[in-house]
Design a protein around this motif. Sequence first.
Motif, short mmCIF file in Angstrom:
data_model
loop_
_atom_site.label_atom_id
_atom_site.label_comp_id
_atom_site.label_asym_id
_atom_site.label_seq_id
_atom_site.Cartn_x
_atom_site.Cartn_y
_atom_site.Cartn_z
N ASP A 80 46.96 -9.86 29.08
CA ASP A 80 47.27 -9.64 30.49
C ASP A 80 47.37 -8.13 30.75
O ASP A 80 47.16 -7.32 29.83
N SER A 169 53.22 -8.75 36.28
CA SER A 169 53.82 -10.05 36.62
C SER A 169 54.66 -10.55 35.45
O SER A 169 55.54 -11.39 35.62
N HIS A 237 49.89 -18.74 38.53
CA HIS A 237 50.15 -17.30 38.48
C HIS A 237 51.02 -16.91 39.69
O HIS A 237 50.80 -17.42 40.79
N SER A 253 52.69 -14.89 34.04
CA SER A 253 51.50 -14.02 33.96
C SER A 253 50.40 -14.77 33.20
O SER A 253 50.65 -15.83 32.62
#
Length: 344
Positions: A80, A169, A237, A253
């Motif tokens: 990520d 996130s 998400h 995430s």
Amino acid sequence: MNTTAEQDRADTPVFDARVERETAAIYERVKHIIPAIEWPVHAPYIASINALKAEKRAILLAHNYQTPEIFHGVADITGDSLALARAAAKTDTDVIVLCGVHFMAETAKILNPSKTVLIPDLEAGCSLASSITAEDVRLLRERYPGVPVVTYVNTYAAVKAESDVCCTSANAVQVVESLGADRVIFLPDEYLGRHVAARTKVEMILWKGHCEVHERFTAEDIRSYRQRFDGIFVLAHPECPPEVLAEADFVGSTSGMIKHVGEIRPKRVVMITECSMSDNVAVEYPDIEFVRPCNLCPHMKRITLPGVLHSLQSMQYTVELDPDVGARARRAVQRMLDLTSRSN
Ligand code: 13P
Ligand code: SF4
């Protein structure tokens, strides 16, 4: 003299016995998600890219939304936004090729100002990043004097440079709470901001930026998956609208979703996020049935194997930053990395 078309054909790597041999182990891993008919198209690029990476001392970082042939075929590190930023901070190679969108390549450059950072397509943008400018942040600071600014990494360097700290996130709640403030300005993702606001006592001043991929999902989509696919586990998400997140079993995430699937191993899964995620995760878990909604990120999909090969051959496109903007942005990114490395 060769025409451009002739030159292109001459430069296109071919599928032969050597390429087949060199890429056999990779194909074995991905064969249940990449059809056999496609492999002779991808394999020559994969072999050429992997050879060039070694020759040029390059590392290839790929986001979880990259296509399986990039993600499983040529990436050295996948993850990520947070994982890619951490990898970029640690690498000792001369060249970083970022297979993702432009703000991710900028983050790599922010952390490695003296290295060559390449992005295979300069047009790989992001609707969140383009929703806000540095001038907007300066105006917000004037309007809310003394209120700290937390900026999602899905922003351009000039915006990061005006911020106190960045977040992804994966760590947004932790970053917001780390400031010890009663109020923060949280930019630019309204939906991620609302998700964080529901998990903290800190008051959040939000911007109206949205991800053009995640905002298309609806709560009705999820209810319909549940009706059609018995026992399905829904992961979403936090860039999705709040009513979508309210219907999900897990919110996190992209890497958070992958980790959760690995931990609980549901029989059936739907990931409410970009298309390629499910393909990439399905490689690891052939026993799990992935229902695949397909909302493509057009920016992520600008990155292709031919583009990556061209990038390494021509050393294009280099990411350049104004040194002052880069240094100020680095403070905000590094503050996030320092904070989250202490606890993760
Ligand atoms: P992650 O940090 O969860 O990978 O998200 C990045 C992104 O662009 C999601 O749309
Ligand atoms: Fe940006 Fe959304 Fe694409 Fe992620 S999926 S890069 S937030 S447009």
